[in-house]
Structures are given as C-alpha cells and as structure tokens.
Design a protein around this motif. Structure first.
Motif, mmCIF file in Angstrom:
data_model
loop_
_atom_site.group_PDB
_atom_site.id
_atom_site.type_symbol
_atom_site.label_atom_id
_atom_site.label_comp_id
_atom_site.label_asym_id
_atom_site.label_seq_id
_atom_site.Cartn_x
_atom_site.Cartn_y
_atom_site.Cartn_z
ATOM 1 N N MET A 1 22.712 -60.613 79.024
ATOM 2 C CA MET A 1 23.841 -59.691 79.154
ATOM 3 C C MET A 1 25.138 -60.326 78.650
ATOM 4 N N LEU A 2 26.007 -59.469 78.197
ATOM 5 C CA LEU A 2 27.343 -59.861 77.779
ATOM 6 C C LEU A 2 28.300 -59.334 78.837
ATOM 7 N N ARG A 3 28.993 -60.250 79.512
ATOM 8 C CA ARG A 3 29.889 -59.887 80.610
ATOM 9 C C ARG A 3 31.337 -60.022 80.153
ATOM 10 N N LYS A 4 32.104 -58.972 80.362
ATOM 11 C CA LYS A 4 33.518 -58.995 80.022
ATOM 12 C C LYS A 4 34.224 -59.934 80.987
ATOM 13 N N PRO B 1 32.446 -51.973 80.002
ATOM 14 C CA PRO B 1 31.131 -52.192 80.611
ATOM 15 C C PRO B 1 30.442 -53.458 80.092
ATOM 16 N N ASP B 2 29.648 -54.074 80.953
ATOM 17 C CA ASP B 2 28.758 -55.146 80.509
ATOM 18 C C ASP B 2 27.662 -54.493 79.686
ATOM 19 N N ILE B 3 27.212 -55.200 78.654
ATOM 20 C CA ILE B 3 26.157 -54.643 77.806
ATOM 21 C C ILE B 3 25.147 -55.729 77.465
ATOM 22 N N ALA C 1 38.615 -59.322 72.983
ATOM 23 C CA ALA C 1 37.936 -59.583 74.257
ATOM 24 C C ALA C 1 37.427 -61.011 74.319
ATOM 25 N N LEU C 2 37.256 -61.458 75.547
ATOM 26 C CA LEU C 2 36.592 -62.711 75.834
ATOM 27 C C LEU C 2 35.375 -62.335 76.674
ATOM 28 N N TYR C 3 34.208 -62.676 76.168
ATOM 29 C CA TYR C 3 32.960 -62.356 76.845
ATOM 30 C C TYR C 3 32.243 -63.629 77.263
#
Length: 159
Positions: free
Chosen positions: A47-50, A65-67, A39-41
């Motif tokens: 927050m960590l957004r995909k 999901p964003d986490i 993944a690239l976040y």
C-alpha cells in the motif's frame, strides 16, 4: 534556475521545515512547479500511505486515500530503487502503457525517499491530470527535500 538559486531554494526548504513543518515545504515546492498535486507517500507493504498531501486547487484538503502501490506511478520508483521517475504525458509514454492510472493521471514526477542505509521507505512526487513537463531543477529540488527528510527521519522523527 542557476546554481546559486538552487542553493538558496534548498536553504529555504530547510528553513520552512524547521519553522512551519513538512507540509509547508511541500506547498513551497509545489509553487515551483506547474503540477496540481504534491505529496509525500510512505510505502507500507503493498500500500501507498499518504503522509503529507497538497492540492493547489484545494489547499485546505490535506488528505487523499491510501491506494495499492501498483495503482500509483510510485511503483516505478519501487521497482527501480534510488532512481527518480517521471512521465510528462502518460498517453505518449510506452513505459506506462499498462498502468491503471495512465488515462487519469497524465503527468508524474517522483523521487524515492530512503534512509541512511539506502532502504526506500517512500516517495515525494508531483502529479497532475494534465501533461506537464519535468525539468532537472524540479527533480534536484525534490531530491534535496528527500535528503533533508532522510536526515529528519534518521534523527528519530517519524514521517
């Protein structure tokens, strides 16, 4: 992987990005590792957004999901800017003993994404539900992709 293979693989990453896009480069990178996910976040406050996501057991799934960053191993990249982080088996790694995903995500390898000013804006990572070894070639290839993506971002393309 020897130096010539590494150079060839870096060139292949550039070619894939220019002809097929960033997600395809992540898919290619994933084929070079045993990890299930790549993944690239993007970091967005806490927050960590995909941005891009690949699951080799479910290739058509492009979303996750964003986490909160604290719930991801990417927190270790954010806490130590500019330094890759990996854990081949979180159950045996004292550095992550308090991490909330320690018993779920057993392996992780990530590198920071930074702009030309050195400001970290995200990460590229491999992770899995099973223990997986990390080797220097894997980290070097992820860092190569990070460099390419920094160039793309600094040229005005939004990641």
């Amino acid at each position: 992987m020897d130096v010539n293979e590494l150079i060839k693989t870096r060139a292949e990453l550039r070619k894939i990005i220019s002809t097929q896009g960033i997600r395809s480069a992540l898919v290619y990178l994933n084929t070079l590792t045993g990890h299930r996910f790549t993944a690239l976040y993007r970091f967005d406050d806490d927050m960590l957004r995909k941005t891009y996501f690949y699951d080799n057991e479910n290739p058509s799934q492009e979303d996750c999901p964003d986490i909160p960053i604290e719930a991801s191993y990417c927190i270790y990249l954010k806490r130590n800017p500019g330094v890759p982080f990996s854990t081949p088996n979180s159950l045996d790694d004292q550095r992550v003993i308090e991490h909330p995903k320690r018993k779920e995500i057993l392996s992780y390898c990530g590198v920071p994404l930074t702009d030309n000013a050195g400001v970290m804006f995200g990460s590229i990572c491999h992770f899995d539900f099973h223990p997986m070894e990390t080797n220097t070639t894997m980290v070097e290839l992820m860092e190569s992709l990070a460099t390419i993506l920094t160039e793309i971002r600094d040229s005005g393309t939004n990641l």
